[in-house]
Design an enzyme around this catalytic site. Structure first.
Site, short mmCIF file in Angstrom:
data_model
loop_
_atom_site.label_atom_id
_atom_site.label_comp_id
_atom_site.label_asym_id
_atom_site.label_seq_id
_atom_site.Cartn_x
_atom_site.Cartn_y
_atom_site.Cartn_z
CG HIS A 135 3.34 -2.74 9.38
ND1 HIS A 135 2.27 -2.96 10.03
CD2 HIS A 135 3.37 -1.79 8.66
CE1 HIS A 135 1.24 -2.07 9.64
NE2 HIS A 135 2.15 -1.39 8.60
CG ASP A 258 -0.88 5.48 6.85
OD1 ASP A 258 -1.21 5.99 8.01
OD2 ASP A 258 -0.23 4.60 6.78
#
Ligand code: Q9C
Ligand code: ZN
Length: 318
Positions: A135, A258
């Site tokens: 990110h 995830d």
């Protein structure tokens, strides 16, 4: 087949307690235990673990602006308690603590050493990066990420040949996309939760294809809530087709776990065994591969997920 693991204990220096979510203070899920859980089982299983000895800030400048790097260094050394910076950050999930700079720099080095190992002829390396990186952009932290580990590794490998980054974290790798958006030497392919309802909300749509000479070198595959293994593997195959067509010399996997069905902040339905299938499909590319750890927050199962993932590469002829 031999798989090399790269790990640094310095990640433990970054251990924030909180994040701000929906105006509320909640416990931070990006905890040191995540990587410890993985490295412990890999040790038991006899994998060779390599620990980088030196960490060079100049390796960061390949991707990140000097002012941004100095900001994180200074902010870390000046703080006693964790805080959420008002500049250079796009959310309230990414706190700075006293050990953040050291851990983030070590994390980038763990990725960079992984790239060096591919250059010296290794065919599969797993870099246990923490904090994660996908990110983070040139001068922006967010989503638990400070330095973009995968991008730093890619920029190092691309001096020798074409690189593709395959991002399989549950969240769109907005930082990596931005870094390579106008380049045609690094192909970015990401499979992730639809940004209409998942973090980072603003990027990761299917029509983001790259810009300028980078046009046609960026591919997003947004997927619905509760995505099944079947649908996931189908999209993965389409992503791998883009990579085949590009014909890279190296593959970097932004390996987020995830997407697992029990992940506390995810929303897909992949089982532990699915990660083996994911890796087996990827290994059919037959490329020197560096897996860089991104997310994955179901701490109690991260050991099994990582083992399942690595076992999928066994079918590879490399
Ligand atoms: N408290 C990575 O997986 N959303 N970053 C937090 C829950 C931010 C995830 C909401 C998710 C960032 C590398
Ligand atoms: Zn994620």
């Amino acid at each position: 087949m031999s798989i090399k693991i790269v790990y640094s204990p310095f990640h433990k220096k970054h251990s924030p307690k909180y994040e701000l979510f929906d105006g509320k203070v909640v416990n931070h899920v990006e905890v040191p235990r995540r990587i410890e859980k993985i490295v412990e089982v890999l040790k038991v299983r006899g994998f060779k673990i390599i620990q980088p000895k030196s960490f060079l800030a100049r390796e960061l400048y390949d991707i990140h602006r000097k002012k941004y790097v100095s900001f994180i260094r200074r902010a870390s050394s000046n703080t006693i308690r964790e805080f959420f910076p008002k500049k250079y950050s796009f959310d309230s999930y990414t706190p700075i603590t006293a050990g953040t700079f050291d851990a983030a720099l070590a994390s980038a080095s763990v990725a960079k050493i992984g790239a060096d190992l591919l250059l010296s002829g290794e065919s599969l390396v797993y870099s246990l990066c923490r904090p994660p990186g996908h990110h983070a952009s040139f001068r922006m932290m967010g989503g638990y990420c400070y330095f973009n580990n995968a991008a730093i590794a890619a920029n190092s490998l691309v001096k020798t040949g074409k690189v593709s980054i395959l991002d399989i974290d549950f969240h769109h790798g907005n930082g990596t996309q931005e870094i390579f958006y106008e380049r045609d030497d690094v192909l970015f392919v990401s499979i992730h939760a639809d940004p209409r309802w998942a973090f980072p909300y603003s990027t990761g749509f299917g029509n983001e294809r790259g810009l300028g000479k980078g046009r046609g070198y960026n591919f997003n595959f947004p997927l619905p809530l509760k995505t099944t293994p079947d649908l996931y593997l189908k999209r993965l195959n389409q992503g791998l087709e883009k990579i085949r067509r590009f014909g890279p010399n190296f593959l970097i996997i932004s390996a987020g776990f995830d997407t697992y069905l029990k992940d506390p902040i995810g929303g897909f339905g992949l089982s532990i065994n699915t990660f083996k299938n994911v890796a087996a499909q990827i290994s059919s590319l037959n490329l020197p591969t560096l897996a860089v750890q991104e997310g994955g927050y179901c701490v109690k199962d991260l050991d099994k997920i990582s083992l399942s993932f690595l076992s999928g590469f066994d079918s590879s002829p490399l």
